[in-house]
Design an enzyme around this catalytic site. Structure first.
Site, PDB file in Angstrom:
ATOM      1  N   GLN A  30     -27.382  64.308   5.698  1.00 30.34           N
ATOM      2  CA  GLN A  30     -26.360  63.419   6.252  1.00 30.34           C
ATOM      3  C   GLN A  30     -24.988  63.703   5.648  1.00 30.34           C
ATOM      4  O   GLN A  30     -24.879  64.376   4.614  1.00 30.34           O
ATOM      5  CB  GLN A  30     -26.745  61.960   5.969  1.00 30.34           C
ATOM      6  CG  GLN A  30     -26.998  61.674   4.501  1.00 30.34           C
ATOM      7  CD  GLN A  30     -28.099  60.642   4.269  1.00 30.34           C
ATOM      8  OE1 GLN A  30     -28.409  59.860   5.152  1.00 30.34           O
ATOM      9  NE2 GLN A  30     -28.668  60.625   3.075  1.00 30.34           N
ATOM     10  N   TYR A  60     -26.654  41.692  -0.614  1.00 29.78           N
ATOM     11  CA  TYR A  60     -27.800  42.449  -0.087  1.00 29.78           C
ATOM     12  C   TYR A  60     -28.759  42.860  -1.207  1.00 29.78           C
ATOM     13  O   TYR A  60     -29.979  42.675  -1.104  1.00 29.78           O
ATOM     14  CB  TYR A  60     -27.253  43.674   0.662  1.00 29.78           C
ATOM     15  CG  TYR A  60     -28.312  44.608   1.175  1.00 29.78           C
ATOM     16  CD1 TYR A  60     -29.015  44.323   2.342  1.00 29.78           C
ATOM     17  CD2 TYR A  60     -28.602  45.786   0.497  1.00 29.78           C
ATOM     18  CE1 TYR A  60     -29.992  45.197   2.808  1.00 29.78           C
ATOM     19  CE2 TYR A  60     -29.568  46.658   0.967  1.00 29.78           C
ATOM     20  CZ  TYR A  60     -30.261  46.361   2.123  1.00 29.78           C
ATOM     21  OH  TYR A  60     -31.229  47.221   2.583  1.00 29.78           O
ATOM     22  N   GLU A 105     -36.204  58.510  -2.948  1.00 30.31           N
ATOM     23  CA  GLU A 105     -35.012  58.703  -2.112  1.00 30.31           C
ATOM     24  C   GLU A 105     -35.086  60.108  -1.529  1.00 30.31           C
ATOM     25  O   GLU A 105     -35.367  61.067  -2.246  1.00 30.31           O
ATOM     26  CB  GLU A 105     -33.757  58.497  -2.981  1.00 30.31           C
ATOM     27  CG  GLU A 105     -32.457  59.080  -2.471  1.00 30.31           C
ATOM     28  CD  GLU A 105     -31.951  58.465  -1.169  1.00 30.31           C
ATOM     29  OE1 GLU A 105     -31.737  57.263  -1.113  1.00 30.31           O
ATOM     30  OE2 GLU A 105     -31.764  59.248  -0.201  1.00 30.31           O
ATOM     31  N   ASP A 136     -39.500  62.177   1.171  1.00 34.19           N
ATOM     32  CA  ASP A 136     -39.478  61.270   2.322  1.00 34.19           C
ATOM     33  C   ASP A 136     -40.417  60.089   1.996  1.00 34.19           C
ATOM     34  O   ASP A 136     -41.602  60.298   1.729  1.00 34.19           O
ATOM     35  CB  ASP A 136     -39.972  62.038   3.560  1.00 34.19           C
ATOM     36  CG  ASP A 136     -39.903  61.196   4.828  1.00 34.19           C
ATOM     37  OD1 ASP A 136     -40.039  59.950   4.742  1.00 34.19           O
ATOM     38  OD2 ASP A 136     -39.723  61.783   5.904  1.00 34.19           O
ATOM     39  N   ASP A 154     -35.076  50.121   1.192  1.00 34.15           N
ATOM     40  CA  ASP A 154     -33.622  49.991   1.339  1.00 34.15           C
ATOM     41  C   ASP A 154     -33.135  51.219   2.086  1.00 34.15           C
ATOM     42  O   ASP A 154     -32.622  52.164   1.499  1.00 34.15           O
ATOM     43  CB  ASP A 154     -32.980  49.887  -0.047  1.00 34.15           C
ATOM     44  CG  ASP A 154     -31.470  49.775   0.046  1.00 34.15           C
ATOM     45  OD1 ASP A 154     -30.953  49.463   1.131  1.00 34.15           O
ATOM     46  OD2 ASP A 154     -30.795  50.019  -0.968  1.00 34.15           O
ATOM     47  N   SER A 155     -33.344  51.203   3.390  1.00 35.32           N
ATOM     48  CA  SER A 155     -33.160  52.422   4.178  1.00 35.32           C
ATOM     49  C   SER A 155     -31.881  52.371   4.996  1.00 35.32           C
ATOM     50  O   SER A 155     -31.285  51.311   5.187  1.00 35.32           O
ATOM     51  CB  SER A 155     -34.337  52.583   5.140  1.00 35.32           C
ATOM     52  OG  SER A 155     -34.304  51.549   6.085  1.00 35.32           O
ATOM     53  N   ASP A 157     -30.310  53.176   8.889  1.00 35.89           N
ATOM     54  CA  ASP A 157     -30.774  52.655  10.178  1.00 35.89           C
ATOM     55  C   ASP A 157     -31.833  53.582  10.796  1.00 35.89           C
ATOM     56  O   ASP A 157     -31.996  54.710  10.345  1.00 35.89           O
ATOM     57  CB  ASP A 157     -29.572  52.508  11.127  1.00 35.89           C
ATOM     58  CG  ASP A 157     -28.583  51.486  10.582  1.00 35.89           C
ATOM     59  OD1 ASP A 157     -29.018  50.595   9.831  1.00 35.89           O
ATOM     60  OD2 ASP A 157     -27.393  51.592  10.898  1.00 35.89           O
TER      61      ASP A 157
HETATM   62  N1  SAM Z   1     -28.230  49.072   2.172  1.00 41.63           N
HETATM   63  C1  SAM Z   1     -27.913  50.168   2.994  1.00 41.63           C
HETATM   64  C2  SAM Z   1     -27.760  49.814   4.420  1.00 41.63           C
HETATM   65  O1  SAM Z   1     -28.626  49.231   5.015  1.00 41.63           O
HETATM   66  O2  SAM Z   1     -26.708  50.109   4.963  1.00 41.63           O
HETATM   67  C3  SAM Z   1     -28.845  51.305   2.744  1.00 41.63           C
HETATM   68  C4  SAM Z   1     -28.376  51.949   1.482  1.00 41.63           C
HETATM   69  S1  SAM Z   1     -29.215  53.278   0.801  1.00 41.63           S
HETATM   70  C5  SAM Z   1     -27.836  54.321   0.451  1.00 41.63           C
HETATM   71  C6  SAM Z   1     -30.083  54.086   2.118  1.00 41.63           C
HETATM   72  C7  SAM Z   1     -30.768  55.364   1.621  1.00 41.63           C
HETATM   73  O3  SAM Z   1     -31.974  55.584   2.339  1.00 41.63           O
HETATM   74  C8  SAM Z   1     -29.934  56.615   1.800  1.00 41.63           C
HETATM   75  O4  SAM Z   1     -29.519  57.104   0.551  1.00 41.63           O
HETATM   76  C9  SAM Z   1     -30.861  57.593   2.515  1.00 41.63           C
HETATM   77  O5  SAM Z   1     -30.758  58.926   2.054  1.00 41.63           O
HETATM   78  C10 SAM Z   1     -32.220  56.974   2.221  1.00 41.63           C
HETATM   79  N2  SAM Z   1     -33.259  57.353   3.181  1.00 41.63           N
HETATM   80  C11 SAM Z   1     -33.152  57.474   4.534  1.00 41.63           C
HETATM   81  N3  SAM Z   1     -34.310  57.864   5.063  1.00 41.63           N
HETATM   82  C12 SAM Z   1     -35.192  57.981   4.037  1.00 41.63           C
HETATM   83  C13 SAM Z   1     -36.567  58.375   3.944  1.00 41.63           C
HETATM   84  N4  SAM Z   1     -37.261  58.717   5.047  1.00 41.63           N
HETATM   85  N5  SAM Z   1     -37.162  58.383   2.724  1.00 41.63           N
HETATM   86  C14 SAM Z   1     -36.465  58.036   1.604  1.00 41.63           C
HETATM   87  N6  SAM Z   1     -35.154  57.682   1.627  1.00 41.63           N
HETATM   88  C15 SAM Z   1     -34.537  57.657   2.821  1.00 41.63           C
END
Ligand code: SAM
Length: 280
Positions: A30, A60, A105, A136, A154-155, A157
């Site tokens: 990303q 949050y 993460e 993942d 905490d993912s 979208d």
């Molecule tokens: N609170 C935030 C929001 O809802 O806007 C989310 C914050 S946190 C930075 C989200 C994290 O999820 C990102 O750093 C992203 O890289 C991670 N992420 C996305 N898909 C993922 C996956 N399949 N496994 C692990 N981490 C993942």
């Protein structure tokens, strides 16, 4: 010199005044951007979507960490999936009872950027209990059977790397990764903006868990000013705290309270229809 940057998605936008760019990179997963804003402290964007600002991230992060923590009778082992900014870890780190603090993460670059430019949230990584897994989350949980007491997703979208964290297989994996009495909390979107996603999460969570609730959280810089947590368990009534917040910690928290825990599940009528009453 200031300028304005906009988040635009799902036919809706938020515009924030920024005074400088601190970091920008295109990772394998990303686009990562961090800005200094005029009024809201630092700002993290992933693929142009606001992840946090310093001004309101506490709302949050405190709720995502403490709803499952206090719903559980005796939590010892916690896992965060996503959460590369460190905010949920920071909140979990306030609890000395937790012996295991794992984070999975997918994008190491988010953690690296947060550690350098977002110390307010990334201080969560300084806790010696924290173990970082770069993977993942949908694959990681399958390798951990009956291990965690609480799991927080905490993912981003449901698009890009976050997509596999919004389906029934993943929720089944979360359930398998819990010990008896375990509780999950997952990022459950805004019912004003994405009612279909909220409704789908409800159906998925109910296929897997016996007790499911939707707690709303006010976060001004998320689109529509609110977001929700889907909190679920097989054994625990997630919509009421099993224990009150310790008085010393209550003085440090800015959003989560013992009363708010139950109140957050009292959702507006239209959200209740999407989420079968928001509780139960
Ligand atoms: N609170 C935030 C929001 O809802 O806007 C989310 C914050 S946190 C930075 C989200 C994290 O999820 C990102 O750093 C992203 O890289 C991670 N992420 C996305 N898909 C993922 C996956 N399949 N496994 C692990 N981490 C993942």
């Amino acid at each position: 010199m200031s300028s304005w940057i906009s988040e635009a998605a799902h036919g809706y936008g938020n515009t924030i005044e920024v005074t400088g760019e601190l970091f920008r990179c295109e990772s394998k997963f990303q686009k990562i951007e961090i800005y200094e804003t005029a009024k809201l402290g630092r700002l993290l964007l992933l693929d142009g979507i606001i992840q946090l600002t310093y001004s309101d991230e506490f709302a949050y992060h405190e709720m995502m960490a403490n709803l499952p923590f206090y719903a559980h009778l005796n939590p010892r082992r916690a896992l965060v999936i996503g959460g590369g900014d460190g905010g949920v870890l920071r909140e979990l780190g306030r609890h000395p009872e937790l012996e295991v603090l794992d984070i999975c993460e997918i994008d190491a670059e988010v953690i690296r950027a947060a550690r350098e430019f977002l110390p307010q949230t990334a201080c969560g990584f300084d806790d010696p209990r924290v173990v970082i897994h770069i993977a993942d989350g949908s694959e990681f949980v399958r390798g951990r059977i009956g291990y965690y007491d609480i799991i927080i997703v905490d993912s981003t979208d449901p698009a890009g790397p976050g997509e596999p964290l919004f389906n029934a297989d993943f929720y089944a994996g979360l359930r398998q990764a819990l010990r008896p009495g375990g509780v999950i909390a997952t990022q459950a979107e805004s019912p004003f903006l994405l009612p279909d996603v909220v409704g789908r999460l409800n159906r998925i969570a109910r296929q897997v868990f016996r007790r499911v609730g939707y707690a709303s959280i006010q976060v001004p810089t998320y689109p529509t000013g609110m977001i929700g947590a889907c909190v679920a368990s097989d054994e625990v009534d997630v919509w009421q705290p099993a224990r009150p917040v310790e008085p010393e910690l209550a003085g440090q928290l800015r959003y989560y309270t013992t009363r708010l825990h139950s109140a957050a599940f009292a959702v507006p009528a239209f959200v209740g229809r999407l989420f079968d009453g928001g509780r139960g």
